[in-house]
Design a protein around this motif. Structure first.
Motif, PDB file in Angstrom:
ATOM      1  N   VAL A 131     -41.989  15.316  18.958  1.00  0.00           N
ATOM      2  CA  VAL A 131     -40.629  15.615  19.399  1.00  0.00           C
ATOM      3  C   VAL A 131     -40.200  14.562  20.410  1.00  0.00           C
ATOM      4  CG1 VAL A 131     -41.345  17.173  21.284  1.00  0.00           C
ATOM      5  CG2 VAL A 131     -39.094  17.436  20.215  1.00  0.00           C
ATOM      6  N   GLN A 132     -38.964  14.137  20.332  1.00  0.00           N
ATOM      7  CA  GLN A 132     -38.475  13.101  21.243  1.00  0.00           C
ATOM      8  C   GLN A 132     -38.044  13.724  22.567  1.00  0.00           C
ATOM      9  OE1 GLN A 132     -36.275   9.718  19.647  1.00  0.00           O
ATOM     10  NE2 GLN A 132     -34.684  10.055  21.195  1.00  0.00           N
ATOM     11  N   GLY A 133     -38.516  13.153  23.657  1.00  0.00           N
ATOM     12  CA  GLY A 133     -38.142  13.621  24.978  1.00  0.00           C
ATOM     13  C   GLY A 133     -36.886  12.927  25.484  1.00  0.00           C
ATOM     14  N   ALA A 134     -36.631  13.104  26.804  1.00  0.00           N
ATOM     15  CA  ALA A 134     -35.406  12.547  27.371  1.00  0.00           C
ATOM     16  C   ALA A 134     -35.613  12.078  28.806  1.00  0.00           C
ATOM     17  CB  ALA A 134     -34.293  13.589  27.313  1.00  0.00           C
ATOM     18  N   HIS A 168     -42.641  15.794  27.880  1.00  0.00           N
ATOM     19  CA  HIS A 168     -43.508  16.370  26.859  1.00  0.00           C
ATOM     20  C   HIS A 168     -44.584  17.260  27.466  1.00  0.00           C
ATOM     21  CE1 HIS A 168     -41.740  12.947  24.656  1.00  0.00           C
ATOM     22  NE2 HIS A 168     -41.990  13.635  23.566  1.00  0.00           N
ATOM     23  N   PHE A 169     -45.163  16.814  28.579  1.00  0.00           N
ATOM     24  CA  PHE A 169     -46.211  17.568  29.263  1.00  0.00           C
ATOM     25  C   PHE A 169     -46.038  17.401  30.770  1.00  0.00           C
ATOM     26  CE2 PHE A 169     -47.903  16.298  25.144  1.00  0.00           C
ATOM     27  CZ  PHE A 169     -48.308  17.520  24.628  1.00  0.00           C
ATOM     28  N   ILE A 178     -43.976   9.098  24.706  1.00  0.00           N
ATOM     29  CA  ILE A 178     -44.339  10.420  25.214  1.00  0.00           C
ATOM     30  C   ILE A 178     -44.334  10.347  26.733  1.00  0.00           C
ATOM     31  CG2 ILE A 178     -46.250  12.074  25.472  1.00  0.00           C
ATOM     32  CD1 ILE A 178     -46.994  11.496  22.572  1.00  0.00           C
ATOM     33  N   SER A 179     -43.685  11.326  27.375  1.00  0.00           N
ATOM     34  CA  SER A 179     -43.579  11.367  28.824  1.00  0.00           C
ATOM     35  C   SER A 179     -44.488  12.447  29.397  1.00  0.00           C
ATOM     36  CB  SER A 179     -42.133  11.646  29.244  1.00  0.00           C
ATOM     37  OG  SER A 179     -41.294  10.560  28.893  1.00  0.00           O
ATOM     38  N   VAL A 180     -45.292  12.050  30.372  1.00  0.00           N
ATOM     39  CA  VAL A 180     -46.197  12.971  31.062  1.00  0.00           C
ATOM     40  C   VAL A 180     -45.798  12.983  32.530  1.00  0.00           C
ATOM     41  CG1 VAL A 180     -48.594  13.571  31.552  1.00  0.00           C
ATOM     42  CG2 VAL A 180     -48.026  12.307  29.451  1.00  0.00           C
TER      43      VAL A 180
END
Length: 222
Positions: free
Chosen positions: A108-111, A74-75, A121-123
């Protein structure tokens, strides 16, 4: 906790600004109306590159060349503390913060986290941090993103709550974690893992103050 939708968004290097070729992105985005966990990663790329935007682009191109529809995260955060927009969520109107959400306040869905992508949420810290800590500027921006998203989604940075993974297994673990907490991996590296308690405390302090202003006590995360 009560969500704070007006919590100030940090400056974001948008996809257009880091040069994402949107023609590479594939369709099929999905969205989550709830966010329960924030997951910290590293990108396993060179540390402190001279052109971090080019490295973000290389991560994007690597991801879409495989099974992914877009960049996984995501970021992303570089050594200077710049925060980059990751996965595409929508085309934002001019002047609108790039939050990683669509217009209906859905993330939004990440992976990036196998079995744990829904409602997370992935950072990602841009670099390889197996044996070294990211720069103080990068660590400060990590807290910035975590505090912002915890406030926006009503997440307690100090809490541990249930999560049901994609295999329908119910787990209880902290709401801010490193990737390795749920997937067998060294990511995001021991130095970051060893500071998770301080990272959570700093994010909680900022969320509680309602501002992302850095305080001297935040130096304990560096």
């Amino acid at each position: 906790l009560t969500p704070q939708p007006n919590f100030p968004a940090p400056p974001i290097v948008t996809r257009a600004q880091w040069g994402a070729n949107e023609a590479l992105r594939k369709p099929g985005q999905s969205y989550n109306s709830v966010v329960e966990k924030l997951i910290i990663h590293h990108t396993v790329t060179p540390n402190n590159p001279s052109d971090p935007a080019a490295v973000v682009n290389s991560v994007y191109e690597y991801d879409v060349a495989g099974v992914y529809i877009d960049i996984c995260y995501h970021f992303l955060i570089d050594a200077q503390g710049r925060i980059y927009e990751g996965r595409w969520a929508r085309d934002y109107p001019a002047g609108t913060p790039h939050t990683g959400e669509n217009g209906a306040h859905q993330s939004v869905q990440g992976a990036a986290t196998l079995g744990h992508n829904p409602n997370t949420i992935s950072v990602a810290m841009l670099g390889t941090f197996t044996n070294v800590l990211p720069t103080p500027a990068a660590m400060n921006s990590l807290v910035t993103v975590l505090a912002w998203k915890c406030a926006r989604w009503g997440i307690d940075p100090l809490a541990a709550t249930p999560y049901v993974d994609t295999d329908n297994v119910r787990q209880v673990f902290p709401d801010i974690i490193g990737h390795r907490s749920v997937v067998p991996t060294i990511c995001p590296g021991d130095p970051i893992i060893s500071r998770l308690s301080s990272i959570r405390a700093a994010a909680d302090a900022r969320r509680d103050r309602g501002t992302n202003r850095r305080e001297p006590r935040d130096d304990r995360i560096a």
